[in-house]
Design a protein around this motif. Sequence first.
Motif, PDB file in Angstrom:
ATOM      1  N   TRP A  45      -1.517   3.765   3.537  1.00  0.00           N
ATOM      2  CA  TRP A  45      -0.972   5.083   3.223  1.00  0.00           C
ATOM      3  C   TRP A  45      -0.820   5.919   4.481  1.00  0.00           C
ATOM      4  CZ3 TRP A  45      -5.309   3.097   0.582  1.00  0.00           C
ATOM      5  CH2 TRP A  45      -6.546   3.354   1.214  1.00  0.00           C
ATOM      6  N   ARG A  46       0.262   6.675   4.526  1.00  0.00           N
ATOM      7  CA  ARG A  46       0.535   7.624   5.609  1.00  0.00           C
ATOM      8  C   ARG A  46       1.135   8.866   4.963  1.00  0.00           C
ATOM      9  NH1 ARG A  46      -1.750   3.833   7.547  1.00  0.00           N
ATOM     10  NH2 ARG A  46      -1.371   2.803   9.539  1.00  0.00           N
ATOM     11  N   TYR A  47       0.753  10.048   5.453  1.00  0.00           N
ATOM     12  CA  TYR A  47       1.214  11.298   4.860  1.00  0.00           C
ATOM     13  C   TYR A  47       1.881  12.176   5.904  1.00  0.00           C
ATOM     14  CZ  TYR A  47      -1.840   9.566   1.267  1.00  0.00           C
ATOM     15  OH  TYR A  47      -2.423   8.750   0.334  1.00  0.00           O
ATOM     16  N   VAL A  48       3.081  12.640   5.599  1.00  0.00           N
ATOM     17  CA  VAL A  48       3.801  13.576   6.461  1.00  0.00           C
ATOM     18  C   VAL A  48       3.872  14.898   5.698  1.00  0.00           C
ATOM     19  CG1 VAL A  48       5.958  14.087   7.657  1.00  0.00           C
ATOM     20  CG2 VAL A  48       5.148  11.718   7.502  1.00  0.00           C
ATOM     21  N   LEU A  49       3.328  15.957   6.300  1.00  0.00           N
ATOM     22  CA  LEU A  49       3.308  17.273   5.675  1.00  0.00           C
ATOM     23  C   LEU A  49       4.555  18.047   6.090  1.00  0.00           C
ATOM     24  CD1 LEU A  49      -0.425  18.198   6.417  1.00  0.00           C
ATOM     25  CD2 LEU A  49       0.511  16.962   4.437  1.00  0.00           C
ATOM     26  N   ILE A  50       5.265  18.588   5.097  1.00  0.00           N
ATOM     27  CA  ILE A  50       6.461  19.372   5.356  1.00  0.00           C
ATOM     28  C   ILE A  50       6.251  20.732   4.700  1.00  0.00           C
ATOM     29  CG2 ILE A  50       8.956  19.553   5.101  1.00  0.00           C
ATOM     30  CD1 ILE A  50       7.655  16.182   4.499  1.00  0.00           C
ATOM     31  N   LEU A  94       5.229  10.474   1.178  1.00  0.00           N
ATOM     32  CA  LEU A  94       4.292   9.359   0.999  1.00  0.00           C
ATOM     33  C   LEU A  94       4.812   8.148   1.758  1.00  0.00           C
ATOM     34  CD1 LEU A  94       3.765   9.696  -2.865  1.00  0.00           C
ATOM     35  CD2 LEU A  94       2.240  10.509  -1.040  1.00  0.00           C
ATOM     36  N   GLY A  95       4.236   7.905   2.919  1.00  0.00           N
ATOM     37  CA  GLY A  95       4.651   6.770   3.717  1.00  0.00           C
ATOM     38  C   GLY A  95       3.845   5.530   3.398  1.00  0.00           C
ATOM     39  N   MET A  96       4.519   4.386   3.551  1.00  0.00           N
ATOM     40  CA  MET A  96       3.861   3.092   3.378  1.00  0.00           C
ATOM     41  C   MET A  96       3.952   2.331   4.699  1.00  0.00           C
ATOM     42  SD  MET A  96       4.929   1.802  -0.447  1.00  0.00           S
ATOM     43  CE  MET A  96       6.698   1.752  -0.209  1.00  0.00           C
ATOM     44  N   HIS A  97       2.815   2.147   5.343  1.00  0.00           N
ATOM     45  CA  HIS A  97       2.737   1.382   6.595  1.00  0.00           C
ATOM     46  C   HIS A  97       2.520  -0.084   6.193  1.00  0.00           C
ATOM     47  CE1 HIS A  97       2.104   1.021  10.922  1.00  0.00           C
ATOM     48  NE2 HIS A  97       1.194   0.118  10.612  1.00  0.00           N
ATOM     49  N   ILE A  98       3.618  -0.789   6.007  1.00  0.00           N
ATOM     50  CA  ILE A  98       3.601  -2.131   5.431  1.00  0.00           C
ATOM     51  C   ILE A  98       3.462  -3.185   6.527  1.00  0.00           C
ATOM     52  CG2 ILE A  98       4.975  -3.811   4.122  1.00  0.00           C
ATOM     53  CD1 ILE A  98       3.862  -1.494   2.433  1.00  0.00           C
ATOM     54  N   ARG A  99       2.618  -4.170   6.252  1.00  0.00           N
ATOM     55  CA  ARG A  99       2.446  -5.314   7.154  1.00  0.00           C
ATOM     56  C   ARG A  99       2.909  -6.571   6.419  1.00  0.00           C
ATOM     57  NH1 ARG A  99      -3.599  -3.440   8.909  1.00  0.00           N
ATOM     58  NH2 ARG A  99      -2.948  -1.471   9.821  1.00  0.00           N
ATOM     59  N   ALA A 112      -1.854  -0.123  -3.194  1.00  0.00           N
ATOM     60  CA  ALA A 112      -2.880   0.700  -2.542  1.00  0.00           C
ATOM     61  C   ALA A 112      -2.324   2.086  -2.223  1.00  0.00           C
ATOM     62  CB  ALA A 112      -3.387   0.012  -1.267  1.00  0.00           C
ATOM     63  N   VAL A 113      -1.069   2.138  -1.781  1.00  0.00           N
ATOM     64  CA  VAL A 113      -0.434   3.433  -1.507  1.00  0.00           C
ATOM     65  C   VAL A 113      -0.327   4.238  -2.803  1.00  0.00           C
ATOM     66  CG1 VAL A 113       1.724   4.549  -0.788  1.00  0.00           C
ATOM     67  CG2 VAL A 113       0.805   2.629   0.541  1.00  0.00           C
ATOM     68  N   ALA A 114       0.064   3.575  -3.887  1.00  0.00           N
ATOM     69  CA  ALA A 114       0.191   4.264  -5.178  1.00  0.00           C
ATOM     70  C   ALA A 114      -1.165   4.774  -5.662  1.00  0.00           C
ATOM     71  CB  ALA A 114       0.817   3.331  -6.209  1.00  0.00           C
ATOM     72  N   ALA A 115      -2.194   3.946  -5.530  1.00  0.00           N
ATOM     73  CA  ALA A 115      -3.534   4.370  -5.954  1.00  0.00           C
ATOM     74  C   ALA A 115      -4.008   5.560  -5.126  1.00  0.00           C
ATOM     75  CB  ALA A 115      -4.519   3.204  -5.835  1.00  0.00           C
ATOM     76  N   ALA A 116      -3.733   5.541  -3.840  1.00  0.00           N
ATOM     77  CA  ALA A 116      -4.138   6.655  -2.968  1.00  0.00           C
ATOM     78  C   ALA A 116      -3.380   7.930  -3.350  1.00  0.00           C
ATOM     79  CB  ALA A 116      -3.892   6.293  -1.504  1.00  0.00           C
ATOM     80  N   ALA A 117      -2.093   7.798  -3.663  1.00  0.00           N
ATOM     81  CA  ALA A 117      -1.311   8.966  -4.073  1.00  0.00           C
ATOM     82  C   ALA A 117      -1.866   9.560  -5.364  1.00  0.00           C
ATOM     83  CB  ALA A 117       0.160   8.593  -4.244  1.00  0.00           C
ATOM     84  N   MET A 118      -2.291   8.703  -6.280  1.00  0.00           N
ATOM     85  CA  MET A 118      -2.880   9.210  -7.521  1.00  0.00           C
ATOM     86  C   MET A 118      -4.184   9.930  -7.240  1.00  0.00           C
ATOM     87  SD  MET A 118      -2.057   9.405 -10.674  1.00  0.00           S
ATOM     88  CE  MET A 118      -2.880  10.936 -11.092  1.00  0.00           C
ATOM     89  N   ASN A 119      -4.972   9.409  -6.308  1.00  0.00           N
ATOM     90  CA  ASN A 119      -6.201  10.114  -5.919  1.00  0.00           C
ATOM     91  C   ASN A 119      -5.878  11.506  -5.372  1.00  0.00           C
ATOM     92  OD1 ASN A 119      -7.747   7.928  -6.660  1.00  0.00           O
ATOM     93  ND2 ASN A 119      -8.592   7.555  -4.630  1.00  0.00           N
ATOM     94  N   VAL A 120      -4.804  11.618  -4.605  1.00  0.00           N
ATOM     95  CA  VAL A 120      -4.408  12.914  -4.061  1.00  0.00           C
ATOM     96  C   VAL A 120      -4.011  13.853  -5.204  1.00  0.00           C
ATOM     97  CG1 VAL A 120      -2.691  14.114  -2.635  1.00  0.00           C
ATOM     98  CG2 VAL A 120      -3.779  12.021  -1.786  1.00  0.00           C
TER      99      VAL A 120
END
Length: 195
Positions: A45-50, A94-99, A112-120
């Motif tokens: 997960w990566r977050y950009v605040l605007i 909501l950024g996804m740093h995908i490997r 994992a990104v979706a679960a983290a966003a739900m936590n937010v």
Amino acid sequence: MAALDSLLSRSSTDALSDPAPAGSVLEDILSAAMRAPDHGKLRPWRYVLIRGDARPKLAELVVDGMRARDPDVPAEKIEKRRQRFSTMPLTIALGMHIRPDDKIPVIEQEMAVAAAAMNVLDALHATGFGGVWVTGDMTYDPAVASALGFDAPHRLAGFLFVGTPDPGRPVPKRRPVVDYVAEWQGTPVRFGADT
């Protein structure tokens, strides 16, 4: 029980006004993401605040993408999107740093990104704020993602609109869970929600 009550009373809303969370409160809200399930501990997960003066710039980026995808996009649709993105108290990309070459499948990184966003979203509600997760064509636009710092293979999972919920907004009724649960007894299950 207070935590469970918070989860059971949360709903998404874009009826939002100032203030949005800031400072240590926002840091705590975003820290809730770190407790999301994360196979391989990749923390994708990566977050950009605007916020502030950057909001109209994001709105124009989104509108430019709309026009590039469809030169005949109706003016009303453009104005609606411009208004939404330029007036929300806070937008979190909501950024996804995908490997893609990691042993952890990409879909698990996305989950994992979706679960983290739900936590937010849950943490926003628990602190008296609100939000809604929006997607749409702008989420999958490589130019929008790149302008926000997510060149392929990284990408966006959407945007969270964040602020203080309108106290007069209608709160949707929670659906009963019984139609979404089945007990397996050795044969395929059926759900009430699917009939």
